[in-house]
Design an enzyme around this catalytic site. Structure first.
Site, PDB file in Angstrom:
ATOM      1  N   GLY A  16       0.814  -1.206   0.000  1.00  0.00           N
ATOM      2  CA  GLY A  16       0.000   0.000   0.000  1.00  0.00           C
ATOM      3  C   GLY A  16       0.848   1.256   0.000  1.00  0.00           C
ATOM      4  CE  LYS A 191       0.690 -13.560  -5.520  1.00  0.00           C
ATOM      5  NZ  LYS A 191       1.590 -12.917  -4.548  1.00  0.00           N
ATOM      6  CB  THR A 248       4.846 -14.993  -5.227  1.00  0.00           C
ATOM      7  OG1 THR A 248       4.236 -13.810  -5.734  1.00  0.00           O
ATOM      8  CG2 THR A 248       4.402 -15.183  -3.794  1.00  0.00           C
ATOM      9  CB  SER A 254       8.070 -14.238  -1.723  1.00  0.00           C
ATOM     10  OG  SER A 254       6.848 -14.932  -1.578  1.00  0.00           O
ATOM     11  CB  VAL A 279      -0.980 -10.481   6.307  1.00  0.00           C
ATOM     12  CG1 VAL A 279      -1.985 -11.448   5.686  1.00  0.00           C
ATOM     13  CG2 VAL A 279      -1.600  -9.769   7.503  1.00  0.00           C
TER      14      VAL A 279
END
Length: 335
Positions: A16, A191, A248, A254, A279
């Site tokens: 974000g 994914k 990822t 990742s 998270v």
């Protein structure tokens, strides 16, 4: 002279904040953080040390912890909170966002219980708004540091997508368009589960050949489920499919890959998530994805093994032994 478009980003996590930084270089941008101390740090020191370390943010990026202020300012709204928090966050501003303001999801997950994707939740909470997503193979810190990358703005209205493209693009961050919202969004969801499997492969030391097999067969599972749900299978060959999958599964940054690696080292899922400090959407999403697989009668052996590990029914070593027991057929078939 027309007033510039004002972008508001909800959620001051790593992605974000990075998206807000991209937008701030093109147009006035406000970032909402639920933590007042994070908003203060962004406004006074131009940093978000919790998620982006010492990375310096644009001087003109503003932040607030007042969600009503953020909602009232938005000409374009980007929702970057974790998928399980999208509904609660938007319910606070459902009467505050002006009509017809486009809303883009930055989240990659499924809501437990409803099994809804973030764009579906947004459409319920903010009816009547054009809704889409911004997604791609985007490791936040690399994008924030100015390394070349690309993403997709996916909306069903190409005119809306074309208007949104330049708000987030830069000389080194290319933004493409796609009308397959379902396929682009599912790629970002699925994914993460394959990335946990990739991380487990690293933790177990099974080798690059095995990891490549998992990525390739994982992509086949993603495509099968997506096509069964109505997505364009070609989408999974693009940035939000194989592109996001590679980033990822391969990047040391990742979150889902790191959780898989930690579990393979012997940590519990809770310990692995606590060690990560952020998270990892794949952990929460795996059971919901298996519900979808059963509903659509799609075989997903890799996702099934990851879900069993996340639920504590199998160890990573057991999961990889289980995958070896699957009898291979034709390459375009299930196993």
């Amino acid at each position: 002279m027309a007033r510039p478009v004002r972008v508001v980003v909800l959620g001051s996590g790593s992605w974000g904040t990075t998206v807000a930084g991209l937008a701030a270089r093109n147009t006035p941008t406000l970032l909402w953080s639920r933590r007042p101390e994070t908003a203060d740090e962004i406004n006074t020191e131009h940093r978000n040390s919790r998620y982006l370390g010492d990375h310096v943010l644009p001087d003109n990026l503003r932040a607030t912890s007042d969600i009503l202020e953020a909602a009232n300012e938005a000409d374009v709204l980007a929702v970057g909170v974790p998928s399980h928090a999208v509904r609660d966050t938007l319910s606070q501003i459902s009467n505050e966002v002006r009509a017809w303001v486009p809303v883009l999801s930055l989240s990659k997950g499924l809501e437990p219980g409803t099994r809804q994707r973030p764009t579906e939740i947004i459409s319920e909470c903010l009816p009547g708004h054009p809704v889409g997503l911004l997604a791609g193979p985007n490791i936040a810190r690399e994008v924030a540091d100015g390394l070349a990358a690309a993403a997709v703005v996916a909306t069903q209205d190409e005119d809306v997508a074309a208007a949104l493209q330049p708000l987030f693009a830069s000389r080194v961050f290319r933004v493409y368009r796609n009308t397959d919202v379902l396929g682009c969004e599912l790629g970002g969801v699925l994914k993460n589960i394959v990335a946990i499997a990739s991380g487990m492969a690293d933790g177990l030391g099974v080798g690059d050949n095995t990891r490549a097999m998992v990525l390739a067969r994982g992509l086949a599972e993603m495509t099968r489920l997506g096509e069964s749900m109505g997505a364009n299978p070609r989408t999974f060959a693009g940035l939000t499919g194989i592109g996001d999958l590679i980033a990822t599964c391969m990047s040391p940054a990742s979150r889902n890959r790191r959780v898989g690696e930690a579990i393979a080292r012997g940590l519990t899922v809770d310990e692995a998530v606590k060690e990560l400090g952020q998270v990892a959407e794949g952990v929460k999403t795996a059971p919901t994805v298996m519900e979808l697989a059963r509903d659509y009668n799609v075989e997903m052996p890799i996702a099934a093994e990851v879900e069993a590990v996340v639920a504590g029914r199998r160890t990573p070593a057991d999961a990889y032994r289980g995958l070896r027991k699957v009898q291979p057929g034709g390459e375009d078939e299930v196993a």
